[in-house]
Scaffold this motif. Structure first.
Motif, PDB file in Angstrom:
ATOM      1  N   LEU A   1      82.905  18.886  16.140  1.00 28.55           N
ATOM      2  CA  LEU A   1      84.019  18.760  17.081  1.00 28.55           C
ATOM      3  C   LEU A   1      84.799  20.069  17.164  1.00 28.55           C
ATOM      4  CD1 LEU A   1      85.825  17.164  18.986  1.00 28.55           C
ATOM      5  CD2 LEU A   1      87.009  16.208  16.995  1.00 28.55           C
ATOM      6  N   ASP A   2      85.043  20.699  16.022  1.00 26.27           N
ATOM      7  CA  ASP A   2      85.737  21.991  16.043  1.00 26.27           C
ATOM      8  C   ASP A   2      84.933  23.030  16.824  1.00 26.27           C
ATOM      9  OD1 ASP A   2      88.299  22.274  15.088  1.00 26.27           O
ATOM     10  OD2 ASP A   2      87.712  22.290  12.992  1.00 26.27           O
TER      11      ASP A   2
ATOM     12  N   ILE B   1      85.323  22.271  20.480  1.00 23.48           N
ATOM     13  CA  ILE B   1      86.649  22.699  20.963  1.00 23.48           C
ATOM     14  C   ILE B   1      86.646  24.208  21.207  1.00 23.48           C
ATOM     15  CG2 ILE B   1      89.073  22.993  20.286  1.00 23.48           C
ATOM     16  CD1 ILE B   1      88.867  20.261  18.852  1.00 23.48           C
TER      17      ILE B   1
ATOM     18  N   VAL C   1      93.956  20.330  24.959  1.00 25.96           N
ATOM     19  CA  VAL C   1      93.400  19.337  24.025  1.00 25.96           C
ATOM     20  C   VAL C   1      93.907  19.591  22.601  1.00 25.96           C
ATOM     21  CG1 VAL C   1      91.195  20.356  23.246  1.00 25.96           C
ATOM     22  CG2 VAL C   1      91.342  17.921  23.693  1.00 25.96           C
TER      23      VAL C   1
ATOM     24  N   ARG D   1      88.442  16.329  27.491  1.00 27.17           N
ATOM     25  CA  ARG D   1      87.798  15.281  26.678  1.00 27.17           C
ATOM     26  C   ARG D   1      86.387  14.980  27.188  1.00 27.17           C
ATOM     27  NH1 ARG D   1      92.908  11.078  26.446  1.00 27.17           N
ATOM     28  NH2 ARG D   1      93.937  11.882  24.575  1.00 27.17           N
ATOM     29  N   LEU D   2      86.243  14.938  28.506  1.00 22.38           N
ATOM     30  CA  LEU D   2      84.903  14.704  29.049  1.00 22.38           C
ATOM     31  C   LEU D   2      83.957  15.839  28.682  1.00 22.38           C
ATOM     32  CD1 LEU D   2      85.678  13.278  32.632  1.00 22.38           C
ATOM     33  CD2 LEU D   2      84.950  12.003  30.600  1.00 22.38           C
TER      34      LEU D   2
ATOM     35  N   LEU E   1      84.213  17.752  26.059  1.00 21.84           N
ATOM     36  CA  LEU E   1      83.899  17.610  24.632  1.00 21.84           C
ATOM     37  C   LEU E   1      82.806  16.562  24.432  1.00 21.84           C
ATOM     38  CD1 LEU E   1      87.415  17.724  22.883  1.00 21.84           C
ATOM     39  CD2 LEU E   1      85.593  19.428  22.737  1.00 21.84           C
ATOM     40  N   ARG E   2      82.934  15.475  25.147  1.00 21.64           N
ATOM     41  CA  ARG E   2      81.927  14.410  25.043  1.00 21.64           C
ATOM     42  C   ARG E   2      80.552  14.937  25.421  1.00 21.64           C
ATOM     43  NH1 ARG E   2      79.693  10.526  28.621  1.00 21.64           N
ATOM     44  NH2 ARG E   2      79.029   8.657  27.480  1.00 21.64           N
TER      45      ARG E   2
ATOM     46  N   LEU F   1      79.327  17.321  22.658  1.00 21.03           N
ATOM     47  CA  LEU F   1      78.938  16.603  21.450  1.00 21.03           C
ATOM     48  C   LEU F   1      77.663  15.806  21.657  1.00 21.03           C
ATOM     49  CD1 LEU F   1      82.502  15.473  20.349  1.00 21.03           C
ATOM     50  CD2 LEU F   1      81.013  17.050  19.109  1.00 21.03           C
TER      51      LEU F   1
END
Lengths: 185, 235
Positions: free
Chosen positions: A127-128, A131, A142, A174-175, A177-178, A181
């Motif tokens: 996650l980092d 980001i 975010v 957020r999208l 990031l999704r 990921l």
């Protein structure tokens, strides 16, 4: 923060304001990780984060005499850090109030999945890293909202944009990031 | 309303920012649409994970540079071009507020001297005379100065900075009883700051013997102390 920690901060800040470098070093020891981590997440790389951490604490040393204890020291230092990072990004010409290098992300329908285990646990390191890959405008919102807990009104004031823009940036971030990921899996 | 329109509201939904009617409408859609439901769940997971990210540790050199910079400021000087490179790159220049007026300018002059000297001796040992500072450092710390060949054992005795400092400290001990309380306080404060700086720089140099920035900081610190002591002796 516990009351005893606040008292320690206040005492160390007061001593630092008189030029007590040992007290200032203790403040650094107590807050360095938080400041560095915030810088790292907002800037996206460790080298800039170290330079910025250095700048933040030098600024802190200069300004510590103005800390009156109206807010907790942590909050005050946190705000100082955010302001320093934003000033730095603006000087580099980063337009924080708009989506950056990828342009405005098109509003497309995101595909979900029927698999209930598609993203059950998020690896914090991944996650980092995700980001860090975000465009600066997304990353800033975010980090401030989801990581640091700022409200959209505060973010809008800091970035000089509307609350609606802050919300929109957060949702797109957020999208994104999704998407980042999901690709790792 | 389409999936796209519903998805645009998902972040506000999970943050509790929708009106009651909007929330109710979205809930109905999520009950019916597994695709949007999965996206909603993923965004919640991301938001929750963001609240629990680890903290990272900056490298030790960050504090070394901060402490050197504030020591330089305390003496009213300008941090070295190299030691302050990060600050300069980020801020495009730094303003200073000297608060120990008596010692103003000392470290700035010393830093300029040290940087100039270090440039000189890197150009070639044959053309550069060994100064006492370099010889002293090489002997005391076991560090080979860059580009400098120690062709013979330096005669450090009376030429070393350490000895200069000791001599000046002896002189100060003799004069000190004549000082007023203000001078006494100022001296104590200056010595405490510069000694801490020297100690940190010495430790950093021992840990990073090949780091030229740390070496310059150390040289600057001991020279700053020497100059400061001269000022107090001259009182």
């Amino acid at each position: 923060m516990k009351a005893s920690e606040s008292a320690t901060d206040l005492e160390l800040a007061a001593r630092s304001a008189t030029g007590d470098v040992e007290a200032f070093e203790k403040l650094y020891e107590m807050h360095r990780r938080r400041v560095y981590s915030l810088c790292y997440r907002m800037l996206g790389n460790p080298t800039d984060a170290e330079d910025m951490t250095q700048e933040v604490f030098i600024q802190l040393y200069r300004k510590i005499g103005t800390f009156r204890g109206d807010s907790t020291f942590t909050t005050w230092l946190h705000r100082l850090t955010v302001n320093q990072v934003l000033m730095y990004l603006r000087r580099r010409g980063v337009r924080l109030e708009e989506t950056t290098e990828e342009g405005d992300m098109r509003d497309v329908v995101q595909q979900g999945t029927e698999r209930p285990d598609a993203m059950p646990i998020i690896d914090r390191i991944a996650l980092d890293q995700a980001i860090a890959q975000l465009p600066a405008g997304y990353r800033t919102v975010v980090v401030l909202h989801d990581v640091e807990g700022y409200e959209h009104e505060e973010i809008a004031a800091l970035l000089g944009c509307s609350v609606g823009t802050s919300k929109s940036q957060l949702h797109k971030a957020r999208l994104k990031l999704r998407s980042l990921l999901s690709r790792k899996e | 309303m389409s999936c796209q329109q519903h998805q645009q509201k998902l972040s506000d939904y999970i943050d509790g920012l929708l009106s009651a009617s909007e929330e109710a409408e979205l809930r109905v859609h999520l009950d019916e649409c597994s695709s949007c439901r999965v996206i909603c769940r993923d965004l919640i997971l991301i938001r929750e994970a963001c609240r629990d990210l680890p903290e990272y540790e900056p490298s030790p050199r960050v504090w070394e540079r901060i402490s050197a910079a504030i020591a330089a400021e305390s003496f009213g000087g300008i941090p070295s071009e190299r030691t302050n490179v990060g600050v300069r790159a980020l801020s495009g220049g730094v303003s200073y507020r000297p608060y120990l007026a008596m010692a103003a300018g000392l470290l700035a002059a010393v830093l300029v001297g040290v940087v100039f000297f270090s440039r000189s001796y890197r150009e070639g040992a044959s053309r550069v005379a060994q100064g006492p500072i370099v010889r002293w450092e090489a002997q005391q710390m076991g560090i080979e100065p860059m580009g400098l060949i120690l062709a013979h054992t330096p005669t450090i005795a009376a030429e070393t900075v350490e000895q200069h400092i000791r001599e000046l400290e002896h002189e100060i001990a003799r004069k000190r009883p004549t000082w007023g309380p203000d001078v006494e306080r100022l001296f104590e404060k200056n010595v405490a700051i510069i000694d801490r700086c020297i100690d940190r720089c010495r430790r950093a140099a021992q840990q990073n013997p090949s780091d030229p920035i740390v070496r310059e900081l150390y040289l600057a610190a001991i020279q700053a102390k020497l100059e400061m002591l001269k000022q107090f002796v001259a009182l």
